[in-house]
Design a protein around this motif. Structure first.
Motif, PDB file in Angstrom:
ATOM      1  N   ASP A  63      -0.401   0.463 -10.987  1.00  0.00           N
ATOM      2  CA  ASP A  63       0.377  -0.680 -11.720  1.00  0.00           C
ATOM      3  C   ASP A  63       1.635  -1.531 -10.663  1.00  0.00           C
ATOM      4  OD1 ASP A  63       1.905  -2.050 -13.552  1.00  0.00           O
ATOM      5  OD2 ASP A  63       2.171  -0.292 -14.850  1.00  0.00           O
ATOM      6  N   LYS A  64       1.155  -2.810 -10.444  1.00  0.00           N
ATOM      7  CA  LYS A  64       2.079  -3.738  -9.774  1.00  0.00           C
ATOM      8  C   LYS A  64       3.436  -3.642 -10.142  1.00  0.00           C
ATOM      9  CE  LYS A  64      -1.354  -7.007  -7.929  1.00  0.00           C
ATOM     10  NZ  LYS A  64      -1.525  -8.371  -7.853  1.00  0.00           N
ATOM     11  N   THR A  65       3.574  -3.332 -11.359  1.00  0.00           N
ATOM     12  CA  THR A  65       5.342  -3.363 -11.594  1.00  0.00           C
ATOM     13  C   THR A  65       6.062  -2.263 -11.254  1.00  0.00           C
ATOM     14  OG1 THR A  65       4.707  -2.089 -13.751  1.00  0.00           O
ATOM     15  CG2 THR A  65       4.611  -4.499 -14.093  1.00  0.00           C
ATOM     16  N   PHE A  66       5.558  -1.307 -10.857  1.00  0.00           N
ATOM     17  CA  PHE A  66       6.231  -0.203 -10.303  1.00  0.00           C
ATOM     18  C   PHE A  66       6.544  -0.410  -8.565  1.00  0.00           C
ATOM     19  CE2 PHE A  66       4.770   2.115 -14.048  1.00  0.00           C
ATOM     20  CZ  PHE A  66       6.015   2.374 -14.289  1.00  0.00           C
ATOM     21  N   ILE A  67       5.600  -1.139  -7.996  1.00  0.00           N
ATOM     22  CA  ILE A  67       5.533  -1.062  -6.750  1.00  0.00           C
ATOM     23  C   ILE A  67       6.737  -1.592  -5.901  1.00  0.00           C
ATOM     24  CG2 ILE A  67       4.292  -2.086  -4.671  1.00  0.00           C
ATOM     25  CD1 ILE A  67       1.587  -2.029  -6.083  1.00  0.00           C
ATOM     26  N   PRO A  68       7.434  -2.669  -6.442  1.00  0.00           N
ATOM     27  CA  PRO A  68       8.745  -2.946  -5.752  1.00  0.00           C
ATOM     28  C   PRO A  68       9.734  -1.873  -5.754  1.00  0.00           C
ATOM     29  CG  PRO A  68       8.027  -4.973  -7.182  1.00  0.00           C
ATOM     30  CD  PRO A  68       7.037  -3.550  -7.455  1.00  0.00           C
ATOM     31  N   HIS A  69       9.932  -1.140  -6.848  1.00  0.00           N
ATOM     32  CA  HIS A  69      10.732  -0.015  -6.822  1.00  0.00           C
ATOM     33  C   HIS A  69      10.342   1.276  -5.803  1.00  0.00           C
ATOM     34  CE1 HIS A  69      13.412   2.998  -8.464  1.00  0.00           C
ATOM     35  NE2 HIS A  69      12.318   3.717  -8.601  1.00  0.00           N
ATOM     36  N   LEU A  70       9.129   1.370  -5.869  1.00  0.00           N
ATOM     37  CA  LEU A  70       8.646   2.346  -4.921  1.00  0.00           C
ATOM     38  C   LEU A  70       8.801   2.087  -3.442  1.00  0.00           C
ATOM     39  CD1 LEU A  70       5.523   3.342  -6.713  1.00  0.00           C
ATOM     40  CD2 LEU A  70       7.328   4.989  -6.348  1.00  0.00           C
ATOM     41  N   GLU A  71       8.671   0.761  -3.272  1.00  0.00           N
ATOM     42  CA  GLU A  71       8.872   0.379  -1.771  1.00  0.00           C
ATOM     43  C   GLU A  71      10.339   0.505  -1.547  1.00  0.00           C
ATOM     44  OE1 GLU A  71       5.111  -2.785  -1.056  1.00  0.00           O
ATOM     45  OE2 GLU A  71       7.115  -3.378  -2.043  1.00  0.00           O
ATOM     46  N   SER A  72      11.080  -0.066  -2.384  1.00  0.00           N
ATOM     47  CA  SER A  72      12.734  -0.111  -2.121  1.00  0.00           C
ATOM     48  C   SER A  72      13.084   1.611  -1.791  1.00  0.00           C
ATOM     49  CB  SER A  72      13.629  -0.458  -3.232  1.00  0.00           C
ATOM     50  OG  SER A  72      13.237   0.160  -4.353  1.00  0.00           O
ATOM     51  N   LEU A  73      12.625   2.618  -2.606  1.00  0.00           N
ATOM     52  CA  LEU A  73      12.599   3.663  -2.346  1.00  0.00           C
ATOM     53  C   LEU A  73      12.635   4.195  -1.082  1.00  0.00           C
ATOM     54  CD1 LEU A  73      13.773   6.639  -3.724  1.00  0.00           C
ATOM     55  CD2 LEU A  73      11.230   6.635  -4.576  1.00  0.00           C
ATOM     56  N   GLY A  74      11.084   3.614  -0.713  1.00  0.00           N
ATOM     57  CA  GLY A  74      10.739   4.174   0.647  1.00  0.00           C
ATOM     58  C   GLY A  74      11.733   3.592   1.982  1.00  0.00           C
ATOM     59  N   LYS A  75      12.381   2.368   1.728  1.00  0.00           N
ATOM     60  CA  LYS A  75      13.154   1.852   2.630  1.00  0.00           C
ATOM     61  C   LYS A  75      14.501   2.794   2.626  1.00  0.00           C
ATOM     62  CE  LYS A  75      11.590  -2.780   2.175  1.00  0.00           C
ATOM     63  NZ  LYS A  75      12.187  -4.355   1.687  1.00  0.00           N
ATOM     64  N   LEU A 125      14.760   5.748   2.291  1.00  0.00           N
ATOM     65  CA  LEU A 125      14.336   7.319   3.036  1.00  0.00           C
ATOM     66  C   LEU A 125      13.769   6.896   4.438  1.00  0.00           C
ATOM     67  CD1 LEU A 125      12.824   8.682  -0.383  1.00  0.00           C
ATOM     68  CD2 LEU A 125      14.791   8.996   0.846  1.00  0.00           C
ATOM     69  N   ASP A 126      14.249   5.786   4.824  1.00  0.00           N
ATOM     70  CA  ASP A 126      13.772   5.412   6.381  1.00  0.00           C
ATOM     71  C   ASP A 126      12.304   5.388   6.547  1.00  0.00           C
ATOM     72  OD1 ASP A 126      16.493   5.658   7.016  1.00  0.00           O
ATOM     73  OD2 ASP A 126      16.741   7.602   7.335  1.00  0.00           O
ATOM     74  N   GLY A 127      11.457   4.866   5.629  1.00  0.00           N
ATOM     75  CA  GLY A 127      10.063   4.634   5.924  1.00  0.00           C
ATOM     76  C   GLY A 127       9.353   6.007   5.659  1.00  0.00           C
ATOM     77  N   LYS A 128      10.052   7.026   5.051  1.00  0.00           N
ATOM     78  CA  LYS A 128       9.187   8.119   4.819  1.00  0.00           C
ATOM     79  C   LYS A 128       8.031   8.209   3.902  1.00  0.00           C
ATOM     80  CE  LYS A 128      12.874  11.193   6.472  1.00  0.00           C
ATOM     81  NZ  LYS A 128      13.746  12.634   5.993  1.00  0.00           N
ATOM     82  N   LEU A 129       8.287   7.046   3.080  1.00  0.00           N
ATOM     83  CA  LEU A 129       7.208   7.024   1.860  1.00  0.00           C
ATOM     84  C   LEU A 129       6.457   5.724   2.285  1.00  0.00           C
ATOM     85  CD1 LEU A 129       6.214   7.316  -0.838  1.00  0.00           C
ATOM     86  CD2 LEU A 129       8.007   6.139  -1.644  1.00  0.00           C
ATOM     87  N   ARG A 130       5.040   5.817   2.156  1.00  0.00           N
ATOM     88  CA  ARG A 130       4.224   4.706   2.171  1.00  0.00           C
ATOM     89  C   ARG A 130       3.610   4.482   0.727  1.00  0.00           C
ATOM     90  NH1 ARG A 130      -0.181   4.374   6.868  1.00  0.00           N
ATOM     91  NH2 ARG A 130      -0.279   2.275   5.822  1.00  0.00           N
ATOM     92  N   VAL A 131       3.843   3.178   0.419  1.00  0.00           N
ATOM     93  CA  VAL A 131       3.382   2.517  -0.986  1.00  0.00           C
ATOM     94  C   VAL A 131       2.214   1.789  -0.837  1.00  0.00           C
ATOM     95  CG1 VAL A 131       3.918   1.594  -3.069  1.00  0.00           C
ATOM     96  CG2 VAL A 131       5.626   2.685  -1.840  1.00  0.00           C
ATOM     97  N   ILE A 132       1.095   1.917  -1.608  1.00  0.00           N
ATOM     98  CA  ILE A 132      -0.150   1.358  -1.527  1.00  0.00           C
ATOM     99  C   ILE A 132      -0.750   0.787  -2.801  1.00  0.00           C
ATOM    100  CG2 ILE A 132      -2.848   1.394  -0.815  1.00  0.00           C
ATOM    101  CD1 ILE A 132      -1.965   3.377   1.465  1.00  0.00           C
ATOM    102  N   HIS A 133      -1.118  -0.267  -3.126  1.00  0.00           N
ATOM    103  CA  HIS A 133      -1.545  -0.733  -4.409  1.00  0.00           C
ATOM    104  C   HIS A 133      -3.018  -0.010  -4.649  1.00  0.00           C
ATOM    105  CE1 HIS A 133      -2.923  -4.031  -7.302  1.00  0.00           C
ATOM    106  NE2 HIS A 133      -2.481  -3.052  -8.237  1.00  0.00           N
ATOM    107  N   CYS A 134      -3.065   1.082  -5.134  1.00  0.00           N
ATOM    108  CA  CYS A 134      -4.596   1.406  -5.259  1.00  0.00           C
ATOM    109  C   CYS A 134      -4.532   2.629  -6.475  1.00  0.00           C
ATOM    110  CB  CYS A 134      -4.781   2.400  -3.936  1.00  0.00           C
ATOM    111  SG  CYS A 134      -6.161   3.600  -3.997  1.00  0.00           S
ATOM    112  N   ASP A 135      -5.423   2.547  -6.979  1.00  0.00           N
ATOM    113  CA  ASP A 135      -5.781   3.361  -8.180  1.00  0.00           C
ATOM    114  C   ASP A 135      -6.720   4.701  -7.813  1.00  0.00           C
ATOM    115  OD1 ASP A 135      -6.673   5.301 -10.339  1.00  0.00           O
ATOM    116  OD2 ASP A 135      -6.991   3.259 -11.924  1.00  0.00           O
ATOM    117  N   PHE A 136      -6.358   5.861  -7.505  1.00  0.00           N
ATOM    118  CA  PHE A 136      -7.128   7.017  -6.891  1.00  0.00           C
ATOM    119  C   PHE A 136      -8.463   7.229  -7.517  1.00  0.00           C
ATOM    120  CE2 PHE A 136      -8.352  11.513  -7.091  1.00  0.00           C
ATOM    121  CZ  PHE A 136      -8.515  11.762  -5.554  1.00  0.00           C
TER     122      PHE A 136
END
Length: 396
Positions: free
Chosen positions: A126-138, A140-151
């Motif tokens: 869901d694209k609506t969550f991606i900006p929030h997740l990317e800001s969370l990754g920033k 946390l010093d880049g410890k989180l990678r966010v990819i637009h993908c449905d497993f």
């Protein structure tokens, strides 16, 4: 590692348009045809098997409207998130596995996983969550990678160009720097999430085909799945002859393929539920009330290291699946009746070799019994041809 194959070789592909009395005999060498009168011969049964098609993973069921039941569940309670993170990540001080988190949504569970020491890749459809997740990754010093993908849309079988959130496993794993490892090696990574609220069974079938053929994500090794699954499908998944009404093909396939552990149980009401248009507030709707009364089970499905140790391989798993579908198609029949339709070998002798009586019923066979049955036929030296189908070969 086994050579990954999506289907059986062309010489073993079967069409479903054979005339009555025509048998296709499959052996360890090239298959041949024999035209036989439509009557019993050499102890073969009149009831010849029909090869069941692979499930269609592209089209959703048509029983319920998509708008009424198509929703996602998210962990929004911090305490529950910390509990789940501890369960999935295991003991502290252990080297962390790479964790693919499916549809993390608001990221509350994601943050707990990172705090527990996991290396997380968020696969968000869901694209609506991606900006929030990317800001969370920033943060946390880049410890989180966010990819637009449905497993659950990795390597779709629909053909054509793959567009996000669908993705090819080759592209995903290449971007993550993940390389193939032998099947007998350790667990290369873990997947954590929830099966879709609709289509749990279809998701299980797709993963099963990928696992046994060593394709898609399983091309890269014994990937461990940690998923929440609904109560009804969980009961079927874990069923055996002690619960014959729920015992079916998927029960056998998954119990043979994986060590399955229940890590946690949580009521449906512990999760926030969202539809495409926003949060689902109307909990008085019948289908929602029924779900809220159920439980969700977090199951760990670890592929067995010895799954392909004997004669079951990614090259012949389709025949094994066919044996199971044929048997459970008439689940109240005896195993010997099915064997007489499936193989020219002496059915009594085959059963004797696996320690079963002639009157053994299908629903009394445990998953490992079916595997030993298949392997006994595959290893037999009595006959060059092991399997019979009432179909003709289709040259591809």
């Amino acid at each position: 590692m086994w050579i990954p194959v999506a289907r059986l070789p062309p010489r073993l592909r079967l069409s479903a348009s054979a005339a009555a009395g025509r048998f296709c005999i499959l052996g360890s060498g090239a298959a041949t045809r024999k035209h036989l009168p439509a009557r019993n011969r050499s102890g073969l049964s009149d009831c010849s098997p029909q090869l069941l098609p692979e499930p269609d993973f592209r089209n959703p069921p048509k029983k319920a409207s998509r708008s009424s039941l198509d929703f996602k569940r998210y962990v929004t309670d911090r305490r529950l998130a910390e509990t789940l993170a501890q369960i999935v990540c295991g003991k502290p001080n252990r080297p962390p596995h790479l964790l693919l988190e499916c549809n993390p949504g608001p990221g509350i569970l994601t943050e707990a996983l990172l705090e527990a020491g996991a290396k997380v890749v968020a696969l968000e459809s869901d694209k609506t969550f991606i900006p929030h997740l990317e800001s969370l990754g920033k943060k946390l010093d880049g410890k989180l990678r966010v990819i637009h993908c449905d497993f659950f849309r990795i390597d779709p079988r629909s053909g054509g160009a793959i567009k996000p959130p669908a993705m090819s496993s080759e592209e995903l794993f290449k971007n993550l720097g993940i390389e193939e490892v032998p099947w007998t090696a350790g667990i290369p990574l873990k997947v954590f999430g929830m099966f879709p609220s609709r289509g749990e069974k279809r998701a299980l079938w797709k993963l099963a085909y990928d696992l046994y053929s060593c394709t898609s994500i399983y091309k890269f090794g014994r990937i461990e799945i940690n998923m929440f699954i609904g109560e009804k499908e969980f009961q079927k998944l874990m069923a055996d002859p002690r619960n014959p009404k729920l015992y079916h093909v998927l029960s056998v396939i998954w119990q043979i393929a994986c060590e399955i552990k229940v890590l946690h149980m949580e009521p449906w009401s512990s999760f926030d539920v969202y539809t495409r248009s926003g949060r689902l507030e109307n909990t008085k709707r019948k289908e929602v009330l029924e779900l809220l009364q159920q439980k969700l089970y977090l199951v760990q499905m670890t592929p067995r290291q010895n799954l392909f140790a004997n004669s079951l391989t990614p090259m012949n798993y389709n025949i094994f699946f066919h044996l199971l579908k044929h048997c459970f198609g008439r689940r109240t029949a005896t195993v010997i009746d099915h064997l007489r339709s499936l193989t020219p070998l002496d059915a009594r002798d085959v059963l004797m070799q696996i320690g079963k009586e002639e009157d053994e019923k299908v629903v009394n066979m445990y998953p490992q019994d079916f595997k030993r049955l298949f392997e006994t036929i595959e290893c037999s030296e009595d006959c060059a041809y092991k399997w019979l189908y009432d179909e003709t070969l289709e040259d591809m």
